[in-house]
Each structure stands twice: as C-alpha cells, then as structure tokens.
Design an enzyme around this catalytic site. Structure first.
Site, PDB file in Angstrom:
ATOM      1  N   TYR A  60       0.816  -1.207   0.000  1.00 11.45           N
ATOM      2  CA  TYR A  60       0.000   0.000   0.000  1.00 11.45           C
ATOM      3  C   TYR A  60       0.855   1.265   0.000  1.00 11.45           C
ATOM      4  CZ  TYR A  60      -4.378  -2.388  -0.072  1.00 11.45           C
ATOM      5  OH  TYR A  60      -5.440  -3.141  -0.490  1.00 11.45           O
ATOM      6  N   HIS A  68      -5.075  -2.407   7.051  1.00 12.46           N
ATOM      7  CA  HIS A  68      -4.437  -3.449   6.253  1.00 12.46           C
ATOM      8  C   HIS A  68      -3.434  -4.271   7.062  1.00 12.46           C
ATOM      9  CE1 HIS A  68      -6.337  -2.446   2.514  1.00 12.46           C
ATOM     10  NE2 HIS A  68      -6.044  -1.169   2.669  1.00 12.46           N
TER      11      HIS A  68
END
Length: 762
Positions: free
Chosen positions: A287, A444
């Site tokens: 990410y 996440h």
C-alpha cells in the site's frame, strides 16, 4: 536480447522524430481560433517551461523518446476505438469499471501528447471525453454496488473515483488554455467542482481520515483545485475538512478504518502520521507503493504551483526518504515484500513507480542510484522529471542501487517498532531475511507480531502469505477482498510466528492491536558474517512475553548463509504454542515418523486453524528434528531443538474453502503444549541443488547435526550448534541488555564465556 532491445529503441526513436516533424508541419494549418493563447496552463505536472525544454530535447533522449512513442501508439489506438463512457454498473474487474479506468489513463496520456506533439486531435479527444462525463455526472447517484463504505459515482468506491480525478486533472490542465472559456466554465461548474465536493464534503468518512484511501481523496481534490485555481479546494486537500459532525475515533464494519484521534486530516496529516522518519509507511510496502503515486504527483504539482510550501522538505524530506525505503522493501527481483495486505508479484516495475522514481530523482538532488532503478524500469514520466532521468541515463550517470541490510522504524515518531531486513549479497547468491516488529498497520495490518520471511535470489524460501484477494478479477468477489482475508490471511497462524492457544494476537481485535506495537531490541548488521536483529512483544497475549532473535550467518563452515531463529516465550500460566514455517516444494526427508491419514481433518475450528488441513502429526521423541525439502531445484533444511513431548504437524492451507480462494501451500508446525516458558530454536539453511538433466543431487544433506538449548533464564539464552564436520558454535543472547558496551561473564557446563555487547557467537 540487449541488441534486440537497442534496435527496437532506435526504431521507436526514428518513428517518433518523423512523427514530431509531421505534427509540426500539420500544426501550421490547424485552426487555433478557440485557443486561449495568453493562458498559464499547463502548470501542474507539465509546465510551459518544461514543455519547451522537452521539445528541444526530443530525438536525443532514447528512453524518453521510446516512452513517448509507446504512449502515442496506445492513445492513437484508443482514439481509433472511439469514446465510450458507460453508465456505471460493475465492481472491480467488470466492464464499466475497466472502461472508466482506461478512460482516465488515456486522457492523461492524451493531454501530455497534445502539449509535446502539438497535435490538436489529442486535445479534442480529451475535450470530447470530458463533455461526455459532464453530461453523465449529474444523472448519477452513488454507484449501484453497495459493498463499499464509501460508494463512488463512476466506480463502486470513492477510491477509484479519486484515481479518475487525479489522472484526469492532469489531462484537463494540459488542454485548459486550449478550451474556450465557456467550455472550461461549464466543466468546472457541472463536473469538476461537484465531483470534488462529492469526494470530500459529501463523503467525509472517506476524505477526512488517515489512510491511503484518504490520501487519494485529498490529492484528487487538491489537483483539480490547482487546475481551477480554487484555493478553497486546495486548502481542503491540504488540511482536511473542519468542524465535521463525525466520530473521529470511528471504526467501520468493513475494514477497521480508524480516524486520527485529534481530528487532524488532509494531505499533510497523511504525511505526518503514517510515515516514520525513515520513510516506512505503516500500512506496508504494497500500500505504500499504491499511495506513493498520489503523494508524489501532488507534491510535484505543489512544487510547480506553490513552491513556497517546500513540500519535498516537509518532515525532513520524508517523501524522498519514503522512495528509498520502498525500494529497500523489495527482493532481488524488485518485488515488494508482502507485509500486511500485499499482493505477491507487485514490483517497482509498475507504472506508478516509474513516476515516483523519476520525481524523487528530479527533486532529490539527482541521486545516481535511482537511475539504475529507472534503467531497469525502461520507461520514464513524460515531464521534466522524466526528462532529467532520461538525460542521466543517456549520459551514463547511473550507479547501482545496492540494497543493504537496513532497519526501518515504524510510527510517526519512529518509536512504534520497525521492519528489519538482513541481506547477504555476492556474485552468486543473494539472501534477504525480513522480520516484522511494527505497529498494527491500520486496516491493512495483520496479527503477526515478530513474523518473518526468507528469500534467496528473489525467490521465497519461507513465505508470508500476503493477502487473499484477486485484484480486478471480477469472478472473485468483484475483485475485492475475499472473506478468507479476515478468516485466514490476517490470522496469526497464517504467518511464521508463534500462536498461543490457537488464538490470534490481540484476540484478532483491531482496536487493541492498533493501541500496541512490538519493541525493537537489537539490530546490528555491521559484521557481514554475523548480522543480527531482535525484538520483543509483550501485549499480543495478556501475561505472555515474546522475544525473537534472528541471525544471518556466513562463515567458512558453509557455502551459503544460514539463519538462526531463537524465539523465547515466557508466560504466567501453561499454554500451547505453535510455530509454523510456511515453505514451498516437495518434502525430501524427515527425522520424525510421518503417517498419511485415511482422511483429512481441519487443524482447528477458528482463527485460521479451520483453514489448515492436518496432513500428519508426530511426536518428536528426540531433542532435535530435521526437515528437508526441495524447491526450485534447491535443497533446504530446518533443524530444530525439541523435547520428546513436542508435536510436529505437517499442514496444508485449504480446509473450509469451498470456492478455492486460498492457495494450497504447505507448512511444518512445531507445537509445544502445557508450557509456561520455552524456547523455539531452529537453523534454516539452503545447502544444495538438483539438476534434472544430469539427474544429479549436489549437497542434498544438511550441514548441521543438531541445535541445542544450553541455557535459558531471564538474563541469558544460550544455544549450541553442531555441524556434521565436528565444528560446534555457541550463541548467547543477553535478554535484558542490548548495550554494545555491556560486559558479560557467564558459566555454562563448567565453561566460562566472556564478551562485550549484546550477544556472543563463536
């Protein structure tokens, strides 16, 4: 291959030069009656000055010329196919989603081509596309797919709408002065300002938080604000929305998103909070890779339009540090380590990282090491930063980007743990040992404190599973996250770390996990022959402390570096502890007996255990076990200290998975039951290869005879490693004093050991 590539490059360059000459001739007869010749655009990613400089260099910068030729080929094909702006219907991977994605990418490219090639057909293409969107936008409510917490307009989630606006803003900037004022006013009023309001004011729980989603939201609003000279939008992007009636500590039902506790939001807050001073992004490298494009593209736009902000100097130049950190978070092939939610195979060859590397080079003192990454990418961004990279490559200025051992701190202030990477590099072999002792990583994050993975020559030896998702594959949940991401991939047992009582760290509770982090204990890579990293975790289970120490050792006794894994556990009460090692390939030999069951049963009932088939379970019945497997024609072994009562479980992912969403990867699990304090001690080694052509096995047996725990108490843990050659080595770790100056004296089995520093190894 090199000669072929050079020939293609030369042909592409010749074709481009001919195209430029043709375009310039044609432009003499093109009507410009609708152009605003006195305007100031472009001024975001391209500027009037950089366009002039690029034009003067065309035909003389091979990588830039080839990238421009490839871009022109793509856009010409898109123009030939015609404009298609469908009514939104699908999730990721579906037709409408893919078409709108292609549209914004093609518009961005076409805008650049209009500026650099002076061919009006590219401006017409962008204009006509935008007018279609301006007609469609007022007719739309939120996207019909209701799965996202923040449904978009053109896409199923606002995140993708922000992708659209970020790229389209660049195209709009390139044709802004070419458009009649009535058309730009129309687009501003009917498309762009309403769209910016929708992504921010109308969707505050998307826009006003700390997360990669919000970064895209902030940047998209800021980019279009810069194009329209709308200071209110730019400030909204930089500083977030103010005086909102929303719960700034909220956690949603979808992914556990947490908002900044003091209400601070916006682009600058997303620079302050998720990035550590070392440039590590707390959500993980996958990410970070995704977020770096909006971070860097907006920073470049701000540098061009608002240089007084000195955005590349913000937080001690954290954006530039983040690019170096991200490159260091890759294996030998440039693929990102799949820490937290991370799709395997994603690498710095992705198009967004081309832009990121170029921008970092241009605005970061032109580090020649970045040129070697750009050379491998073999493409550049079509603006001033890409031109600078192309010139540097043309002039042979690149130097190798040597990925060395490094520790990258986590947390806004660098005090929330870290990721440690120990590397060994020579002309024949590379090893990378990655240990994660970070904070949770926002939504996440995974419940995997003190987990690790091991790589050899860019190939996984012991893996981190990564995420459970098929991005943009419509058949698999519309390309979104699969339920197995929560039920397996995030769970502790899916990682190479200890699970207690078949319960995940922090009891799989996001809020508890977010309030805690592991602690760095020791990182020392100063000696290339013995590199060490060590960390502790005291909050994963109440009353239980973990301390893991890993060494990457290269000495004269072995050909390839080996790993020593020391995992110390202490608890207030007896527990069951499981330590898995997830490997790939075929089992070659085991020192323990294995029996194939007549039918398979899941290893447990929850917390990821229900997704593991128990293929066999044995008692160690020895003070050591050895396990050897073959993968990618190479032999590997784990030698582990055990007790007679320890269980050895061979398991495989895939139970309770009727849609086959999970990979069927194997693992070996070391289990210790009814134990308060214990030590998992293992040696992991690569030691030979197999040639299927000559059918010859070379060095197929482990070099080690055993590993033994000599001592374990509060102050010290000592291991003895015995090689089959007769050589023995002793490792002693000071458990409570990591000082390099500390002096230690210890007697073990009538032998005295004296040393300075945190550990002894001889």
């Amino acid at each position: 291959m090199k000669l072929k590539n050079n020939r293609i490059l030369k042909l592409a360059t010749v074709a481009l030069v001919l195209t430029i000459v043709s375009c310039k001739e044609e432009s003499k007869s093109v009507s410009v009656t609708n152009s605003k010749q006195t305007g100031s655009h472009p001024n975001l990613i391209l500027t009037q000055e950089s366009v002039a400089e690029i034009k003067s260099q065309l035909g003389n910068v091979p990588v830039f010329d080839a990238t421009l030729a490839a871009t022109q080929k793509d856009v010409d094909l898109a123009i030939q196919e015609g404009i298609d702006v469908p009514v939104p219907k699908d999730m990721a991977g579906g037709y409408t989603h893919s078409q709108h994605t292609a549209n914004y990418k093609n518009m961005q490219k076409a805008g650049v081509l209009f500026q650099l090639l002076e061919d009006e057909k590219y401006a017409i293409y962008v204009r006509d596309m935008l007018l279609e969107y301006a007609k469609l936008y007022p007719t739309l409510g939120r996207h019909p797919q209701e799965r996202s917490y923040a449904r978009g307009k053109f896409f199923w989630q606002c995140l993708n709408d922000s992708n659209w606006l970020t790229y389209t803003s660049q195209a709009y900037d390139c044709i802004y002065d070419w458009l009649p004022k009535e058309q730009s006013d129309y687009l501003n009023k009917n498309l762009f300002r309403p769209y910016a309001d929708f992504l921010s004011i109308e969707t505050p729980k998307y826009f006003n938080r700390i997360h990669n989603h919000s970064t895209w939201g902030n940047v998209s609003v800021g980019m279009i604000g810069l194009v329209m000279d709308d200071e209110e939008l730019v400030n909204r992007a930089l500083y977030g929305l103010k005086d909102l009636d929303i719960d700034t500590n909220a956690i949603d039902n979808d992914g556990g998103y947490i908002y900044d506790k003091d209400g601070k939001a916006g682009f600058l807050a997303n620079l302050d909070s998720p990035f550590s001073p070392d440039g590590f992004y707390t959500e993980g490298p996958y990410y970070q890779r995704y977020a770096m494009y909006p971070f860097m593209i907006f920073a470049e736009a701000l540098q061009n339009k608002k240089p007084e902000l000195k955005i590349f100097e913000y937080k001690d130049a954290v954006l530039l540090k983040a690019v170096d950190a991200l490159i260091n978070l890759t294996d030998a092939d440039g693929e990102f380590f799949p820490l937290n939610d991370g799709q395997k195979g994603m690498s710095y060859y992705t198009a967004s990282l081309v832009s990121v590397v170029d921008i970092s080079y241009y605005h970061g003192n032109k580090k020649p090491e970045l040129l070697s990454v750009a050379k491998a990418q073999n493409a550049v961004q079509l603006n001033a930063s890409g031109l600078a990279v192309a010139i540097g490559l043309r002039d042979g200025k690149e130097k190798p980007f040597l990925k060395k051992s490094i520790e990258l701190s986590d947390g806004a202030n660098g005090d929330e743990g870290a990721v440690g990477i120990l590397r060994y590099n020579d002309s024949n072999n590379t090893m990378a040992l990655v240990m994660k002792y970070t904070g949770q990583g926002l939504s996440h994050g995974h419940y995997d404190k003190l987990s690790f993975s091991l790589y050899e020559n860019g190939e996984e030896v012991l893996q981190d599973y990564g995420l459970s998702r098929f991005v943009n594959v419509e058949q698999k949940n519309g390309g979104g996250y699969l339920k197995e991401n929560k039920t397996f991939a995030k769970q502790t047992i899916a990682h190479n770390t200890v699970t207690q009582n078949e319960t995940s760290h922090f009891n799989n509770d996001f809020e508890i996990g977010s309030n805690n982090h592991s602690e760095k204990y020791l990182f020392d890579a100063s000696n290339p022959e013995v590199q060490i990293m060590s960390a502790t975790e005291t909050n994963a289970y109440p009353g239980t402390n973990f301390h893991r120490t890993m060494l990457l050792v290269k000495d004269a006794t072995v050909d390839i570096p080996y790993v020593i894994d020391l995992f110390k556990v202490t608890s207030e009460k007896p527990n069951q502890y499981d330590l898995p090692y997830y490997y790939f390939g075929q089992i070659i030999a085991t020192s323990f007996k294995t029996e194939a069951p007549k039918s398979l049963t899941p290893l447990g009932t929850k917390n990821g255990y229900h997704h593991l088939w128990k293929e066999t379970q044995s008692q160690a019945k020895a003070d050591n076990i050895q396990f050897t497997w073959l993968n990618n024609r190479k032999f590997y072994s784990i030698t582990a200290a055990t007790t007679n009562e320890d269980a050895i479980i061979l398991a495989r992912i895939g139970a309770n998975d009727p849609e086959f969403n999970l990979r069927r990867d194997p693992s070996i699990i070391l289990r210790k039951k009814n134990t308060k304090a214990t030590v998992f001690a293992s040696i992991i080694e690569s030691h030979g290869d197999y040639n299927p052509i000559s059918e010859k096995a070379n060095n197929a047996y482990s070099s080690f005879k055993s590993i033994k725990v000599l001592l374990d108490n509060k102050k010290y843990t000592a291991l003895e490693l015995q090689l089959k050659s007769g050589v023995s080595k002793v490792l002693i770790l000071a458990n409570n004093n990591a000082s390099k100056e500390a002096k230690h004296t210890l007697k073990i089995n009538d032998k005295n050991y004296e040393w300075s520093g945190s550990y002894y190894f001889k």
